[in-house]
Design an enzyme around this catalytic site. Structure first.
Site, short mmCIF file in Angstrom:
data_model
loop_
_atom_site.label_atom_id
_atom_site.label_comp_id
_atom_site.label_asym_id
_atom_site.label_seq_id
_atom_site.Cartn_x
_atom_site.Cartn_y
_atom_site.Cartn_z
NE ARG A 143 -5.16 3.42 3.87
CZ ARG A 143 -5.29 3.82 2.44
NH1 ARG A 143 -4.65 4.68 1.90
NH2 ARG A 143 -5.87 2.75 1.56
CB CYS A 149 5.38 -39.75 -19.97
SG CYS A 149 6.11 -41.27 -19.34
CG HIS A 188 -7.48 -46.56 -11.10
ND1 HIS A 188 -9.02 -46.52 -11.29
CD2 HIS A 188 -7.04 -47.07 -12.02
CE1 HIS A 188 -9.11 -47.19 -12.65
NE2 HIS A 188 -7.95 -47.52 -13.12
CE1 TYR A 192 7.88 -36.64 -24.44
CE2 TYR A 192 9.82 -36.93 -25.66
CZ TYR A 192 8.78 -37.65 -24.74
OH TYR A 192 8.79 -38.81 -24.53
CB SER A 221 9.63 -41.61 -21.80
OG SER A 221 8.67 -40.74 -21.13
N GLY A 240 -6.93 -9.95 7.54
CA GLY A 240 -6.54 -10.38 8.83
C GLY A 240 -5.66 -9.56 9.60
NE ARG A 287 -6.05 -4.27 -3.81
CZ ARG A 287 -6.66 -4.49 -2.73
NH1 ARG A 287 -5.85 -5.02 -1.62
NH2 ARG A 287 -8.03 -4.60 -2.39
CE LYS A 314 -3.82 -0.38 2.25
NZ LYS A 314 -4.47 -0.72 3.68
CG MET A 355 -5.35 -2.68 13.04
SD MET A 355 -4.30 -1.35 13.68
CE MET A 355 -4.79 -0.35 12.35
P1 ADP Z 1 -8.07 -2.04 3.33
O1 ADP Z 1 -6.56 -2.53 3.42
O2 ADP Z 1 -8.74 -2.99 4.28
O3 ADP Z 1 -8.46 -1.70 2.13
P2 ADP Z 1 -7.52 0.71 3.88
O4 ADP Z 1 -6.49 1.13 4.77
O5 ADP Z 1 -7.36 0.59 2.20
O6 ADP Z 1 -8.03 -0.82 4.16
O7 ADP Z 1 -8.50 1.62 4.10
C1 ADP Z 1 -10.04 1.25 4.54
C2 ADP Z 1 -10.79 2.34 3.68
O8 ADP Z 1 -10.61 3.66 4.24
C3 ADP Z 1 -10.75 2.32 2.25
O9 ADP Z 1 -12.01 2.39 1.54
C4 ADP Z 1 -9.98 3.72 2.20
O10 ADP Z 1 -10.01 4.35 0.82
C5 ADP Z 1 -10.40 4.41 3.01
N1 ADP Z 1 -9.31 5.36 3.51
C6 ADP Z 1 -8.07 5.04 4.00
N2 ADP Z 1 -7.48 6.34 4.41
C7 ADP Z 1 -8.05 7.17 3.64
C8 ADP Z 1 -8.19 8.66 3.95
N3 ADP Z 1 -7.03 9.24 4.15
N4 ADP Z 1 -9.00 9.38 3.44
C9 ADP Z 1 -10.27 8.88 2.95
N5 ADP Z 1 -10.35 7.54 3.13
C10 ADP Z 1 -9.44 6.68 3.50
MG MG Z 2 -7.64 -0.67 0.91
#
Ligand code: ADP
Ligand code: MG
Ligand code: MG
Length: 902
Positions: free
Chosen positions: A91, A838, A455, A858, A770, A100, A337, A21, A102
């Site tokens: 984030r 094979c 089998h 092959y 083979s 999984g 991504r 990210k 935070m």
């Molecule tokens: P995840 O990895 O679960 O997608 P994110 O960190 O991308 O978590 O964020 C969750 C949501 O919060 C996403 O929809 C993201 O676009 C939104 N978000 C995160 N940071 C901001 C920000 N600074 N301003 C507005 N929306 C945000």
């Molecule tokens: Mg996201």
């Protein structure tokens, strides 16, 4: 240590340091795309945090403060300000996307003072208090671990009190009450006042992100998905100034793919919500709108979105999956991504992007996941209809594709009604070679025992029929003609559907989607054919299989198993007669008939593969596999005796005697392959003769047939030479008979350890090798594959004693070493010795890579895996050539320089 990177300082490629990210946000900032100012705290800091007893180093806090100041400068907002407060999101983000971890905290920096500032500045108190309640909820949940439900209850009550349905309809007054209640919840939970200082809030949030890295959810996820430290070691923390999608009807938040991930269409695809924030789009609180309607609702922003998507694709050369937020008409990007797509989407985008000159053909091939192409080669379950059907159980997905038919437990009955045109799913505990006629007659196979190389699995894959094995919950009662799992019953004649791609079994006839070879797919295969170096042949035993393989691009047959032919409906009886024959004369008479039948089979297969080599393997399995098993026979006998059916009794008795006679303790290492050929030479003689006869017949028809004969289970040159003498005799007999020369190569399988170790000896006689890697793997590990897969292999995988099943993906270190010995010592005698593989590994992309680099001529794979093999082979070839240029020119230059100096 540089602990913090402002977005304009980071290198978008350094995902390990900055997380996926963070790297994306840095890269987009560098591209001057509208990313809200922010910074990344590196994964290195995460590691330090743990080394440091879960404390943040002082210098990190100092650097964080400096970077907050930098955001202040860029945004003109002030941290902890009662006039124009700066708020941020916190984030997580590891090197690879990882659910999984935070949850994100939004609107951090709010307190009773700054909320008023936000209200004043935005002239929108409702928005300010909505942001505040979101912040406390997320912070309480993520940092303090408060149960989300407590917050939801308060919110629901507030909606009731104000008599509204939607969160977005709550007014300022209600939201103020919600905030006050939320704070009380947190304070009760922690026994402390809710933190008001934004820096305190930030520090707690950062620590919570780092702590979540070792949280149970995250650890389990990494474990399950084999995410090791060298893939992702720690998480980064992204601190991003807020863009507010909840500032009114000119604000929104959304998620889009730059191209449709379902079919690859070059048109943005996704959802958005007006006046919303963060995860509202995916949370399902309100129903989001399709991004196309944004064209009318927010036309300017829509234009910007489309432009941005194009820009991102141009840069990343890969469709993207992005998050955006519109704050009062201003467009912001919050994440990008590479888009995950299905096979059809990947294929189309590969071809399209080449046409658009975004990428070249090599890249178009390299970005594909060969395994994924499987989706395009089989009927698939119509997922949209699944909700109307009951799943009975789930087994091991052994041969892909979906099939519906009526459940039949009896092999004979399956053959009878299947051949009349009824769609049958054969349901058995396990299958044996004698059941093969029922495979032909069925549209799918379901067994309650066995693994991926049982089998049933192997035969079904070879035929391209859907198959599920090891559905161990399924208790089959043959007598009663029914089976049960999980309290659900399937009776003989009930309609069921099996999904061999997922392993699921359903009651009733689930609608399916037909596969189709699209023009785009053909284009990709064409490019791959031209790129690959290693040959691709098919494991096929029927003309239909050969034809299919050829259509998919196979250039020959690497393994034609002759026993499959004996198993066909009209042959098995003859074959049993042959086994039961009391004298050589009697046996030869039956064999004569079988030889005629084999000849006509060979003719058809050779015709289907005209111009390409067809490797015909002489009989391999032990003879008892063609007889019913002794236990079943004994049962039958008991019943016959009850009924006093004298003539039947005697017949059954002799068969039982013979079956007991032939039974072996360890059949895989028993009387099979060349061992049978040596003790029953008349069998091999008839087979060899049938090959020559077929070749002669086709020569007459002016068909360019290229058969070669292969001997299984050879362990010594003495064995091979013994059969070679038979071959030579028949050859000269045939040359005399037809007055012409035959070129039918004589080769050996290398599937016994001793064969690999004495390949230099074998190469004197063998005209080709083979590798039979199924047996070679068994022998190398001393694993009996059926027992291994049914009993301990799953636990080995779970405990990571093995990375993958060696029966699925070639064990490069062990079996691979034996292969290398075999290849090099074989070629030390005959430098141009043709060497192939094979085993089932021939269709596995990783194994194909190994084969390519080991110099095999092959690989041979089952017909339905041919396209996968072709693409994998192309990728292997590209891997090599993309490595070379970076090294070779350098060394050449050096060499030249040296030469000059001299
Ligand atoms: P995840 O990895 O679960 O997608 P994110 O960190 O991308 O978590 O964020 C969750 C949501 O919060 C996403 O929809 C993201 O676009 C939104 N978000 C995160 N940071 C901001 C920000 N600074 N301003 C507005 N929306 C945000
Ligand atoms: Mg996201
Ligand atoms: Mg999330």
């Amino acid at each position: 240590m540089k602990a913090v990177y402002f977005f304009d300082e980071g290198d978008g490629k350094n995902r390990k340091l900055l997380g996926g990210k963070g790297a994306g946000l840095c890269e987009m900032t560098r591209l001057k795309l509208p990313v809200p100012p922010g910074f990344v705290i590196t994964t290195e800091v995460c590691k330090k945090y743990y080394e440091n007893n879960k404390k943040l180093p002082k210098e990190v806090i100092t650097q964080v403060k400096k970077n907050i100041a930098k955001i202040e400068k860029k945004t003109g907002k002030k941290w902890n300000s009662k006039d124009n407060p700066l708020l941020v999101s916190v984030r997580s983000g590891a090197a690879i996307s990882m659910p999984g971890m935070m949850d994100t905290i939004l609107n951090l920096g709010l307190n009773d003072k700054t909320v008023e500032g936000l209200a004043k500045k935005s002239n929108n108190p409702r928005f300010a208090w909505d942001s505040y309640r979101r912040f406390i909820q997320l912070f309480g949940k993520v940092v303090f671990g408060v149960d989300d439900k407590k917050f939801d209850d308060v919110l629901d009550q507030a909606k009731k009190n104000q008599a509204v349905q939607s969160d977005s309809a709550l007014n300022e007054k209600s939201l103020r009450c919600v905030v006050s209640d939320y704070k009380k919840i947190c304070e009760k939970h922690t026994g402390q006042p809710f933190p008001v200082n934004p820096f305190d809030q930030l520090e707690l949030a950062i620590k919570a992100v780092f702590s979540s890295w070792m949280g149970e959810r995250a650890v389990v996820y990494r474990d399950k998905n084999s995410i090791t430290k060298d893939i992702a070691d720690g998480t980064a923390v992204n601190v991003v100034s807020m863009a507010f999608g909840n500032m009114g009807n000119d604000s929104a938040t959304g998620v889009v793919f730059t191209r449709n991930p379902g079919d690859g269409t070059n048109h943005i695809f996704g959802d958005y919500l007006i006046n919303a924030q963060g995860e509202d789009v995916v949370a399902g609180i309100r129903t989001p709108k399709h991004v196309d309607t944004m064209k009318d609702e927010l036309p300017e922003s829509y234009k910007q979105l489309v432009k941005t998507c194009e820009r991102l694709e141009k840069h990343y050369k890969e469709p993207q999956d992005i998050e955006f937020t519109i704050e009062q008409g201003d467009f912001y990007l919050l994440q990008t991504r590479s888009a995950k797509m299905n096979a059809a989407g990947m294929i189309k985008t590969s071809v399209d992007m080449v046409k658009e000159k975004l990428i070249n053909k090599d890249r178009a091939l390299q970005r594909l996941q060969p395994e994924q192409l499987e989706q395009l080669l089989h009927k698939t379950i119509d997922q949209s209809k699944l909700k109307d059907f009951t799943q009975v159980t789930k087994g091991i997905a052994a041969s892909p594709g979906a099939a519906s038919g009526i459940a039949v437990f009896d092999v004979k009955k399956a053959v009878e009604i299947g051949e009349k045109g009824t769609k049958v799913i054969l349901v058995r505990e396990e299958t044996k070679p004698e059941d093969v006629p029922a495979f032909f007659a069925s549209v799918g196979i379901l067994t309650s025992r066995g693994g991926k190389t049982s089998h049933a699995a192997v035969v079904a894959r070879g035929m391209g029929k859907p198959c599920i094995v090891g559905a161990s919950e399924l208790k089959i009662d043959y007598e009663a003609g029914k089976c049960t799992a999980d309290g659900k019953t399937i009776s003989d004649g009930d309609s069921i559907t099996i999904d061999g791609s997922s392993g699921a079994v359903y009651l009733g006839e689930v609608p399916t989607i037909e596969p189709k070879m699209t023009d785009n797919f053909k284009t990709i295969l064409d490019w791959a054919q031209k790129t690959k170096k290693i040959g691709i042949r098919a494991n096929a035993d029927t003309p239909a299989g050969a034809q299919l393989a050829r259509n998919y691009g196979a250039q020959g047959i690497g393994l034609c198993r002759t026993e499959r032919m004996f198993n066909a409906q009209d042959r098995i009886g003859l074959f049993v007669d042959m086994i039961m024959a009391k004298t050589i004369q009697e046996r030869k008479k039956v064999l004569e008939k079988l030889g005629q039948l084999q000849k006509s089979d060979f003719i058809q297969i050779l015709k289907a593969m005209e111009g390409y080599p067809v490797t015909i393997r002489l009989l391999d399995p032990p003879l008892h596999e063609f007889l019913p098993n002794p236990e079943e026979l004994a049962n039958k006998l008991r019943k016959l005796e009850e009924q006093n059916a004298t003539s039947e009794i005697n017949k059954t008795k002799t068969v039982l005697e013979r079956a007991r006679d032939l039974a072996e303790i360890n059949p895989m290492m028993g009387h099979r392959g060349v061992r049978v050929g040596i003790t029953y030479p008349e069998i091999y003689e008839i087979q060899i003769r049938a090959v020559f006869e077929a070749a002669a017949e086709l020569a007459k028809q002016k068909v360019d047939a290229r058969p070669q004969i292969m001997i299984p289970q050879v362990s010594s040159i003495a064995e091979l030479n013994h059969i070679k003498r038979i071959y030579d005799e028949i050859k000269s007999e045939m040359q005399k008979k037809y007055g012409r020369k035959f070129k039918i190569n004589f080769g050996t399988m290398i599937e016994v350890v001793r064969a690999a170790l004495t390949a230099n000896e074998l190469a004197h006689t063998a005209e080709f090798f083979s590798f039979g890697t199924n047996d070679l793997t068994q022998a190398t590990f001393s694993f009996s594959r059926e027992d291994a897969e049914g009993k301990f292999l799953p636990e080995y995988l779970e405990k990571e004693l093995l990375e993958t099943s060696p029966f699925q993906s070639l064990d490069v270190n062990g079996v691979g070493s034996l292969m290398k010995i075999g290849i090099s010592s074989g070629r030390s005698i005959k430098p141009n010795l043709e060497v192939g593989i094979c085993g089932e590994h021939g269709g596995d992309p990783k194994s194909i890579k190994f084969c390519h680099h080991s110099g095999l001529n092959y690989v041979s794979a089952s017909p339905h895996r041919i396209p996968i093999a072709i693409v994998a082979a192309a990728q292997a070839a590209l891997e090599k050539s993309s490595k070379k240029p970076s090294k070779k020119p350098k060394s050449k230059k050096k060499a030249k320089k040296k030469a000059k100096r001299r």
